[in-house]
Structures are given as C-alpha cells and as structure tokens.
Enzyme design. Structure first.
Site, PDB file in Angstrom:
ATOM      1  N   ARG A  56       0.814  -1.199   0.000  1.00  6.66           N
ATOM      2  CA  ARG A  56       0.000   0.000   0.000  1.00  6.66           C
ATOM      3  C   ARG A  56       0.858   1.264   0.000  1.00  6.66           C
ATOM      4  O   ARG A  56       2.014   1.241   0.405  1.00  6.66           O
ATOM      5  CB  ARG A  56      -0.927   0.015   1.220  1.00  6.66           C
ATOM      6  CG  ARG A  56      -2.036  -1.035   1.178  1.00  6.66           C
ATOM      7  CD  ARG A  56      -2.970  -0.886   2.369  1.00  6.66           C
ATOM      8  NE  ARG A  56      -2.279  -1.068   3.648  1.00  6.66           N
ATOM      9  CZ  ARG A  56      -1.944  -0.102   4.473  1.00  6.66           C
ATOM     10  NH1 ARG A  56      -2.210   1.158   4.175  1.00  6.66           N
ATOM     11  NH2 ARG A  56      -1.329  -0.373   5.615  1.00  6.66           N
ATOM     12  N   LYS A 197      -8.755  -2.181   0.770  1.00  4.57           N
ATOM     13  CA  LYS A 197      -8.708  -1.299   1.932  1.00  4.57           C
ATOM     14  C   LYS A 197      -9.492  -0.003   1.733  1.00  4.57           C
ATOM     15  O   LYS A 197      -9.943   0.609   2.703  1.00  4.57           O
ATOM     16  CB  LYS A 197      -7.249  -0.990   2.297  1.00  4.57           C
ATOM     17  CG  LYS A 197      -6.476  -2.210   2.808  1.00  4.57           C
ATOM     18  CD  LYS A 197      -7.176  -2.876   3.997  1.00  4.57           C
ATOM     19  CE  LYS A 197      -6.324  -3.987   4.593  1.00  4.57           C
ATOM     20  NZ  LYS A 197      -7.038  -4.721   5.668  1.00  4.57           N
ATOM     21  N   HIS A 216     -10.915  -4.343  12.117  1.00  4.47           N
ATOM     22  CA  HIS A 216      -9.839  -4.933  11.317  1.00  4.47           C
ATOM     23  C   HIS A 216      -9.473  -6.247  12.007  1.00  4.47           C
ATOM     24  O   HIS A 216      -8.557  -6.307  12.820  1.00  4.47           O
ATOM     25  CB  HIS A 216      -8.644  -3.988  11.266  1.00  4.47           C
ATOM     26  CG  HIS A 216      -7.612  -4.389  10.268  1.00  4.47           C
ATOM     27  ND1 HIS A 216      -6.294  -4.045  10.369  1.00  4.47           N
ATOM     28  CD2 HIS A 216      -7.704  -5.127   9.129  1.00  4.47           C
ATOM     29  CE1 HIS A 216      -5.611  -4.530   9.352  1.00  4.47           C
ATOM     30  NE2 HIS A 216      -6.458  -5.194   8.593  1.00  4.47           N
ATOM     31  N   SER A 234      -1.628  -6.352   9.304  1.00  3.04           N
ATOM     32  CA  SER A 234      -1.047  -7.271   8.338  1.00  3.04           C
ATOM     33  C   SER A 234       0.212  -7.918   8.898  1.00  3.04           C
ATOM     34  O   SER A 234       1.068  -7.254   9.480  1.00  3.04           O
ATOM     35  CB  SER A 234      -0.703  -6.512   7.047  1.00  3.04           C
ATOM     36  OG  SER A 234      -0.011  -7.331   6.152  1.00  3.04           O
ATOM     37  N   LYS A 238      -3.586 -12.950  11.545  1.00  2.00           N
ATOM     38  CA  LYS A 238      -5.048 -13.049  11.518  1.00  2.00           C
ATOM     39  C   LYS A 238      -5.519 -14.161  10.594  1.00  2.00           C
ATOM     40  O   LYS A 238      -6.346 -14.992  10.960  1.00  2.00           O
ATOM     41  CB  LYS A 238      -5.679 -11.731  11.057  1.00  2.00           C
ATOM     42  CG  LYS A 238      -5.553 -10.565  11.997  1.00  2.00           C
ATOM     43  CD  LYS A 238      -6.499  -9.442  11.636  1.00  2.00           C
ATOM     44  CE  LYS A 238      -6.505  -9.069  10.183  1.00  2.00           C
ATOM     45  NZ  LYS A 238      -5.198  -8.575   9.698  1.00  2.00           N
ATOM     46  N   THR A 239      -4.995 -14.155   9.369  1.00  2.00           N
ATOM     47  CA  THR A 239      -5.446 -15.141   8.387  1.00  2.00           C
ATOM     48  C   THR A 239      -5.022 -16.546   8.788  1.00  2.00           C
ATOM     49  O   THR A 239      -5.817 -17.488   8.753  1.00  2.00           O
ATOM     50  CB  THR A 239      -4.890 -14.789   6.995  1.00  2.00           C
ATOM     51  OG1 THR A 239      -5.355 -13.491   6.618  1.00  2.00           O
ATOM     52  CG2 THR A 239      -5.346 -15.801   5.958  1.00  2.00           C
ATOM     53  N   ASP A 253     -10.393 -10.833   7.793  1.00  2.92           N
ATOM     54  CA  ASP A 253      -9.789  -9.497   7.879  1.00  2.92           C
ATOM     55  C   ASP A 253     -10.724  -8.354   8.247  1.00  2.92           C
ATOM     56  O   ASP A 253     -10.305  -7.441   8.939  1.00  2.92           O
ATOM     57  CB  ASP A 253      -9.117  -9.166   6.545  1.00  2.92           C
ATOM     58  CG  ASP A 253      -8.146  -8.002   6.640  1.00  2.92           C
ATOM     59  OD1 ASP A 253      -7.331  -7.986   7.583  1.00  2.92           O
ATOM     60  OD2 ASP A 253      -8.193  -7.113   5.787  1.00  2.92           O
ATOM     61  N   ARG A 319       1.187 -12.117  -2.072  1.00  4.25           N
ATOM     62  CA  ARG A 319      -0.203 -12.213  -1.623  1.00  4.25           C
ATOM     63  C   ARG A 319      -1.004 -13.172  -2.488  1.00  4.25           C
ATOM     64  O   ARG A 319      -0.760 -13.304  -3.689  1.00  4.25           O
ATOM     65  CB  ARG A 319      -0.870 -10.837  -1.695  1.00  4.25           C
ATOM     66  CG  ARG A 319      -0.345  -9.830  -0.702  1.00  4.25           C
ATOM     67  CD  ARG A 319      -1.015  -9.969   0.638  1.00  4.25           C
ATOM     68  NE  ARG A 319      -0.486  -9.061   1.627  1.00  4.25           N
ATOM     69  CZ  ARG A 319      -1.044  -8.860   2.813  1.00  4.25           C
ATOM     70  NH1 ARG A 319      -2.150  -9.508   3.144  1.00  4.25           N
ATOM     71  NH2 ARG A 319      -0.504  -8.035   3.676  1.00  4.25           N
TER      72      ARG A 319
END
Length: 529
Positions: A56, A197, A216, A234, A238-239, A253, A319
């Site tokens: 990003r 996002k 988030h 990130s 989390k994933t 997410d 990704r």
C-alpha cells in the site's frame, strides 16, 4: 475482445466509456493471459506482477474535504485532506483517459448481514484486478444482479498518473475517497490491496452510524457457536490463526460487530503467501494450487510454472486473493453471534511481550487504542525490515473517524457481552528481530486454542512486572519456559532493558489519546521507570 455472454448484463457506460460487466473468472483468465497481465501457474492460479508498488501507499491516500462528511473525519497524518476542486480536476482528466481504455466492472456486496450491507461496483483497467474484486467481495445472485444499483463505486485505473502540481496529490499515485459522492479513485498503482482497503475505509465511516463496530479482524466459530474475534494488522497472523481446521471461518480481515451479531464485510481472503507451510497452514497453502486464486508477485519457474513461495525476489509481501469458499471449513453465511473471546494479535519485534496474556477491561481499552505491532517488510512502500509501530484500533490507516469513537464502541461491547480479552504475541522470542527467532506457529496455535476452549481459565498466572497483565504459567502442548519471554533471552538484563524501552514507547504514544480516556484506562498502561 471476447463477445459478451448472453447471461451477463450488456456493457454499460461509465464516464463515457463502454465497460464489460460481471465477466466470469474463466473469461477474465483468458483476457489476462491474452493481454500479458499474468501467467497461469502449474496448478491453476493466475500469477501477476504489480510493478513498483508491491504494498500500500498510505502517504498517497486522501479524503476529500467537503461539508457533508468534514465534521466526522479524523483529519491528520492518516486522513489527509484534498479539496473538491482538485478531486474534480483529476476526475475529469481520468474520464478522458478512460475513454480510450477497455475497462471491466464487477457488481458486488460488502457486508454479509443484509441489514448492514452495501452494494459496490468496482471498475478496473486489468482483467486480473476484476478477478480480485470477484474474489474479495461478496457475489450477488443472478436475481440480485438484475436490479443492482451501487451504493458506492471504486474506479481503479493504474495507467493514469495524477499531476501533483495541479491536482493536490503527493505523487502520480493517488487513492482518493469522496465520502459524499461515495466514490473512490485509485490511480498510479497496480497493488490490488488498495481496492480492498478503500472499501474497508468506506465501511469504517458508515457503520458507526448504524451502531456497528467495524473491525480490522478475523472471526472464526466453534461447533458450539463460540465465535472468536482476532484483531491485528497485516503480518500478525489473523489469516493463519483464524483458518483453524477445528473451527469454521467467518472471515480473515474485515468484520462488523452489532447487537448480538458479528458478520464478515467480505467474501474472500487476501493472505500473505511468503513461506507458506503445507504442514502449519494447509488450508491457505492449498489455495495457491487452485484455479481462480490470484497470486501477486509470487515467483515461479518460467519453464515448469512451478511456484516458489519462499522467494522474496519481487517482495516479501507476496499475496494470494481467493474466495472464502476455497477454505474448506468456511461458513458461507459470513454471519455469527456475539463473540465469546477477543484476541489482540501483535508481532513484537523487540521480543518482549509474552506469547499470551489476559487483559483487564482497562488494559483491553489501553491496548486497543495503542494497537502495537511491527510493520513487516513489504506491507507498505519503504518498509524493508520489521519496525515497531502503533496503529490505533489495530487499523489506523483505514479509520476515517477518531480512534476514540471505535474504542468506546469496543469497550461497550466487551462489557455488555462479558467477553474475555487475550493479547497474543506472534512476533519474536529469545531476543529482538535479528537475534531472537519468530514464535513457533505450532505453539501459537496451541495457545490460541487453549484460550478459546477454556483450558486457560483456571491455570496459575503471574503478573508481568512491567506491563501488569496476567500471564499463564502453563498451557497444554507448550513448554512452560516458552511462556516467560525473559527466560528465553540469554541475558535477562538485556530483556529488562528492552522491556523498559518498549514501555516508554507505549507511554509516549498514548499521550496522543490520554485526554480522551478516563483515569483507569490511562493507569492500565505499562510501568515506566
């Protein structure tokens, strides 16, 4: 150009340009390969490159300052203002540019709960980004598409460059959010995470007015309906941790927490793929072997098309974007009840925080507002190695409103539902980054499972002398020594010094928010010598 399928809506006008609407994934694959946008890997995923932007560009994101939303926006370094005049000037030039381009559109939903759902139309210049939108957002049925009308729109045209001299941007790259028009413009970057996002930013603006806390976070749910929320930035896990084969996945997410309900905003996952393990992350690993998955900046053998998930040749921030149903235990409804546990995930680059700690209500408020973690290499432009950071509500870059507003909503939810809060460190142990090592993922999985199934409810704890939270002294399938970070360092005095420095960083950061919280929350921070 391929003929429009009779099962899809005809091409529709956008900004004076004809676009191809709701093209299915297989046809988009064909277009992407024909146009040189990517390669099909050996087992079916589409591998693409995003050019110079492999993460990003937060410094190039702006919110249009206009009367309808101005009073609600948290202006500053996160939400940089841009004038309506500059926005309209850039938009007019973009319309002219788009008139000579072949564009795609996808009609999607964001929000699994119908009462809080928004209709989203995503225009893209590339076929692969149109697949990305199909994967990440929720797909309407044929009947819903028949009378689809978007509540907001995203226009992503990477070949267009903003003009900083006349349009108020920082560079040729720009992500512009117009909250009255309900429109997002993305130019000068091919990184698809900007699409995801930007939509999250809009939902973060809208949901508080519906008494829904946007988060988030990831959410999964056990066989007994025991939902768990995982907050984290990130790279914090989390994933990986939410994709537990013993629990159903609601999403990885972005979620909302309303009165007695939690729900996924999205219909897919956007997972880091660097060094994915078929042993420790089998569900996510298998998505990299499936037709329909988009792999960004993953290396592959040009002769065999075999993937190399360990390669950092293009970026560490490789990704994979895939539909939620690619995870075998995903819940297709995207909806669960109120959570029975909340987990804050942090990747502590200093190696100071314990693998797991139980937080009081006041500590939960303090650490939610602090949002400590480490930015990992590649997740943003210019980040080459882990760097300590504080991101309010574990998602400051995506918060249009003041963090205090979201924090108050969280604490109200925790109190009302009597939800325990755990702080889990997925970062380093035995020393800081460069000296210590990353937490063992098998140990972390065991710790999280024990927290969620109640195994830690009655175990002995010790009070951390610096941070004050309660640290379990035992956990099933985890060595006791691993639970005490000081014991893993070769020199305990070096640990004490690092803990003191991190405590000071927490205190300095929290000064920004101190005026907006009560005395008990301010006192819940770490002790500073």
């Amino acid at each position: 150009m391929a003929t429009t399928s009779p099962t899809r809506p005809a091409a529709r006008p956008l900004l004076g340009q004809s676009v191809r609407a709701n093209v299915p994934t297989a046809e988009l694959y064909e277009d992407a390969v024909r146009r040189g946008e990517g390669l099909i890997a050996a087992e079916g995923p589409l591998v693409v490159r995003t050019g110079k932007h492999t993460g990003r560009s937060p410094e190039d994101k702006f919110i249009v300052r206009e009367p309808g939303s101005e009073a609600k926006v948290w202006w500053g370094q996160v939400n940089r203002p841009i004038s309506e005049e500059h926005y309209e000037r850039l938009r007019a030039r973009l319309i002219e540019h788009a008139a000579s381009r072949d564009l795609y559109s996808q009609d999607c939903f964001i929000g699994a709960a119908p009462e809080h759902r928004r209709s989203l139309r995503v225009y893209t210049e590339t076929a692969w980004a149109s697949i990305f939108a199909r994967n990440l957002f929720r797909r309407p049925s044929a009947a819903q598409l028949a009378d689809f009308a978007p509540n907001f729109t995203i226009i992503c045209v990477p070949s267009f460059q903003a003009d900083p001299a006349t349009e108020g941007t920082r560079t040729g790259t720009a992500i512009l959010v117009h909250l009255r028009r309900m429109e997002v413009i993305i130019v000068g970057t091919e990184y698809a995470g900007e699409i995801k996002k930007s939509a999250f930013t809009v939902m973060n603006y809208l949901m508080p007015d519906e008494d829904v806390l946007p988060m988030h976070s990831a959410i999964n749910v056990g066989a007994d309906g025991d939902a768990a929320v995982f907050f984290g930035l990130s790279g914090t896990g989390k994933t990986t941790l939410s994709a537990d084969p013993l629990r159903s996945l609601i999403g990885d997410d972005e979620h909302g927490w309303g009165d007695g309900i939690t729900f996924n905003f999205e219909g897919g996952c956007y997972a880091k793929t660097i060094r994915l393990s078929p042993m420790y992350e089998p569900d996510i690993f298998q998505t990299t072997r499936r037709f329909g998955t988009i792999l960004e900046n993953v290396d592959l053998d040009p002769a065999t098309r075999a993937l190399d998930l360990d390669s950092e040749r293009f970026t560490e921030n490789t990704r994979g974007a895939y539909p939620l149903e690619f995870i075998g235990n995903a819940d297709p409804t995207g909806v669960a009840g109120a959570p029975r546990a909340v987990v804050f995930l942090t990747a502590d680059a200093f190696g100071v925080l314990p693998p797991i700690s139980r937080l009081s209500r006041e500590q939960a408020a303090y650490h939610f507002i602090s949002g400590y973690t480490a930015k990992l290499a590649g997740t943003e432009v210019g980040i080459k190695e882990p760097k300590a950071t504080f991101s309010a509500c574990f998602g400051a870059p995506f918060l249009p409103r003041h963090p205090g507003e979201y924090a108050r909503m969280l604490i109200d939810r925790l109190e009302h539902e009597e939800v325990p809060v755990w702080l889990v460190n997925t970062g380093w142990t035995g020393g800081p980054f460069g000296i210590g090592e990353r937490m063992n993922i098998a140990h972390t999985r065991s710790i999280v499972r024990a927290a969620l199934d109640g195994s830690l409810a009655g175990v002995d704890t010790r009070t951390d002398p610096v941070f004050g939270f309660e640290v379990p002294t035992t956990c099933p399938n985890v060595p006791d020594r691993f639970l005490d970070p000081r014991a893993t360092w070769p020199e305990p005095a070096a640990y004490d010094g690092a803990a003191g420095r991190l405590a000071r960083m927490f205190a300095d950061n929290f000064e920004t928010f101190a005026d907006g919280v009560d005395d008990a929350v301010r006192a819940a921070g770490p002790r500073v010598a």
